[in-house]
Design an enzyme around this catalytic site. Structure first.
Site, PDB file in Angstrom:
ATOM      1  CG  HIS A 131      -0.488   0.301   2.584  1.00 50.38           C
ATOM      2  ND1 HIS A 131      -0.247  -0.706   3.411  1.00 50.38           N
ATOM      3  CD2 HIS A 131      -0.004   1.201   3.296  1.00 50.38           C
ATOM      4  CE1 HIS A 131       0.458  -0.234   4.454  1.00 50.38           C
ATOM      5  NE2 HIS A 131       0.352   1.113   4.451  1.00 50.38           N
ATOM      6  CG  ASP A 163      -0.372  -4.161   2.519  1.00 54.26           C
ATOM      7  OD1 ASP A 163      -0.158  -3.738   1.566  1.00 54.26           O
ATOM      8  OD2 ASP A 163      -0.356  -3.549   3.678  1.00 54.26           O
ATOM      9  N   GLY A 238       3.395   6.529   8.020  1.00 57.32           N
ATOM     10  CA  GLY A 238       4.536   6.439   7.842  1.00 57.32           C
ATOM     11  C   GLY A 238       5.704   5.620   8.037  1.00 57.32           C
ATOM     12  CG  ASN A 239       6.250   3.880  12.203  1.00 57.51           C
ATOM     13  OD1 ASN A 239       5.765   4.417  12.936  1.00 57.51           O
ATOM     14  ND2 ASN A 239       7.623   3.598  12.262  1.00 57.51           N
ATOM     15  CB  SER A 240       3.261   1.575   6.149  1.00 52.83           C
ATOM     16  OG  SER A 240       1.713   1.772   6.843  1.00 52.83           O
ATOM     17  CG  LEU A 295      -4.073 -28.297   2.297  1.00 53.80           C
ATOM     18  CD1 LEU A 295      -2.836 -29.000   2.296  1.00 53.80           C
ATOM     19  CD2 LEU A 295      -4.073 -27.555   3.767  1.00 53.80           C
ATOM     20  N   GLY A 296      -6.032 -26.920  -1.056  1.00 56.17           N
ATOM     21  CA  GLY A 296      -7.315 -27.298  -1.561  1.00 56.17           C
ATOM     22  C   GLY A 296      -8.461 -27.708  -0.641  1.00 56.17           C
ATOM     23  CB  VAL A 297      -8.849 -27.780   3.008  1.00 56.79           C
ATOM     24  CG1 VAL A 297      -8.267 -29.037   2.585  1.00 56.79           C
ATOM     25  CG2 VAL A 297      -7.810 -26.687   3.426  1.00 56.79           C
ATOM     26  CB  ILE A 299      -9.732 -24.283   6.932  1.00 59.59           C
ATOM     27  CG1 ILE A 299      -9.502 -22.803   6.426  1.00 59.59           C
ATOM     28  CG2 ILE A 299      -9.215 -25.279   6.253  1.00 59.59           C
ATOM     29  CD1 ILE A 299      -7.969 -22.549   6.641  1.00 59.59           C
TER      30      ILE A 299
END
Length: 518
Positions: A131, A163, A238-240, A295-297, A299
């Site tokens: 972002h 992100d 600004g910390n991102s 994995l195809g589940v 959950i």
């Protein structure tokens, strides 16, 4: 005689006045001194070295290493400015193209956003948040090092689901961060957040790890993976993209978000774990995109009632609601109602934890699942498959018999339509989730209903997750539902216990699909 006496008296008065004046002058100028007492001058002792050395202090308390950590790690954290078009700051009008847009857009003013990044290689690869740079114009990303050198940066690749993004600058012999093992992190450990909040460059704040594996619903992506490190180290705008480091000076997270009602720090910050961030960065650098195993589940996290029914001694693990036909898990023998306890020996107790662990692997990698089935623990090896593009994944969206463009604009609020006892039709709106449900009584039993999605609010979480009008709801969280009361109970329980909602929906063609909210 009298005249002489007067003259002498006048002279005496003048002399007395002069004497008094001289005495007063001496006092005012400080030249009149009295030896009142003998004064001795004592020297003040001043130490040229601390009582405790840095090494001795570090043995006393981890916090005494903070200045060493700050001095070591700060040069590997950079300041990022991103130039974006003003049109990317506003909501685009209906029908407006993502690329191109209105003729006048090219003349709109541009603005800058700021963030942070971490140098991960000496030759200029930088890890940051997606972002921070996602709306950048061409040649619009500028990186400033701690030593104030500036560079133009190019985007190597982005991963919206975590992100994260990787940038590259043309530089050599940079001081790069040492990557730590975030799996070893424990709640209560001291950490430092280093970044550039409010354009205040090279700012260091300290706190502890407040929690692990947090899911806070801040990444706007269908395949989002949120298993954040939570910290009370002050993190602000600004910390991102900045560094979260431990007391060994190792990078254990990429600062990403804050939980706030004011837009500023209120005690909670969140960071992507370094193990996941490093895997994403390696994929982007090597392939230009993320290679993620599937994995195809379907959950959900194990609840107290699920654990009790399954015979578990503690509330842990992740419940398999369903498996994808011919998917990786199904081929390995994983079944619905299995509970995954561990991945490669590492325990998982939340659905987002399982997502994070699987995301650490690439297609064709083999993982060992520890499964609870029929009150017994067993292990099975699963060879992960390649995750297909998102377009292919959403083919299970229920198909309707009307043109979606003919629906017209959505109302801002919906009115609940109470059902007539004799009509066999009931309807209820769940505004907080973004949809309403219509219940049609079955011919066989007027007290049992077929439940259909009647209206889904565009842009809501339900809409973004693929729910559409016309689909029949058959199960919620693995439980069959036949009335609106049962639906309301399942939804209320999930919201109250902060659990995800999983809908099993049947389309008009008779195929079933699973959709998870929150």
């Amino acid at each position: 005689m009298k005249i002489r006496d007067k003259i002498l008296s006048g002279i005496l008065l003048v002399l007395i006045g002069v004497l008094l004046g001289m005495i007063l002058m001496f006092f005012r100028q400080g030249t009149f001194s009295f030896d009142l007492a003998e004064v001795k001058v004592t020297e003040v002792n001043r130490s040229e070295s601390p009582i405790w050395t840095d090494d001795e202090l570090e043995k006393i308390d981890d916090r005494f290493v903070f200045k060493t950590i700050a001095k070591t790690v700060t040069p590997s954290v950079v300041y990022i400015e991103t130039l974006i078009n003003a049109r990317d700051r506003r909501e685009m009008s209906p029908g407006e193209e993502e690329d191109g847009g209105n003729f006048w857009d090219r003349y709109l003013p541009r603005t800058r956003t700021v963030g942070s990044g971490v140098i991960i290689t000496a030759d200029g690869y930088i890890l940051t948040n997606n972002h921070v740079i996602e709306s950048a114009v061409r040649d619009g990303i500028n990186v400033t090092l701690d030593d104030k050198r500036t560079f133009d940066a190019r985007v190597v690749g982005r991963d919206p689901s975590t992100d994260l993004a990787v940038l590259k600058i043309d530089a050599e012999n940079l001081q790069n961060a040492v990557i730590g093992n975030s799996d070893r992190l424990e709640v209560g450990e001291w950490v430092l957040a280093i970044g550039n909040p409010f354009r205040l460059r090279s700012t260091v704040t300290a706190g502890i790890v407040s929690a692990l594996s947090r899911e806070v619903q801040i990444i706007d992506d269908l395949r989002r993976i949120e298993s954040f490190i939570q910290t009370d180290a002050a993190i602000n705008r600004g910390n991102s993209g900045g560094a979260l480091v431990n007391t060994s000076g190792e990078l254990i997270g990429i600062n990403t978000a804050i939980a706030t009602q004011t837009g500023s720090y209120q005690g909670y910050g969140f960071a992507v774990p370094s193990n996941l961030a490093l895997k994403i960065a390696r994929d982007i650098i090597e392939f230009g995109e993320v290679k993620r195993g599937l994995l195809g589940v379907t959950i959900e996290s194990v609840t107290a009632s699920t654990a009790r029914r399954a015979g578990l001694n503690e509330i842990s693990g992740v419940l398999i609601i369903d498996t994808v036909e011919d998917g990786a898990a199904a081929k390995a023998g994983v079944q619905s109602s299995d509970i995954i306890l561990k991945v490669n020996g590492v325990a998982v107790s939340e659905s987002n934890q399982l997502q994070e662990k699987v995301a650490m692997f690439r297609p064709d990698d083999q993982v060992t699942l520890t499964i609870w089935r029929d009150r017994e623990e067993l292990e099975t090896d699963v060879v992960l498959e390649e995750m297909q593009p998102i377009v292919q994944e959403t083919q299970t969206i229920p198909e309707n018999n009307f043109d979606e463009e003919q629906l017209g604009p959505e109302p801002e609020m919906w009115e609940e339509i109470p059902g007539d006892e004799n009509s066999g039709i009931e309807q209820q709106s769940f505004r907080e989730l973004g949809f309403s449900i219509r219940a049609l009584a079955t011919p066989e039993d007027p007290d049992r209903f077929n439940l259909y999605l009647h209206r889904v609010q565009r842009g809501s979480e339900a809409w973004n997750r693929g729910l559409r009008e016309g689909g029949e709801i058959t199960e919620i969280n693995g439980n069959r539902v036949h009335t609106l009361d049962e639906v309301e109970k399942e939804i209320t329980d999930s919201l109250k216990n902060h659990r995800s909602l999983t809908f099993k929906i049947r389309t008009g063609q008779g195929t079933d699909g699973y959709y998870q909210l929150f």
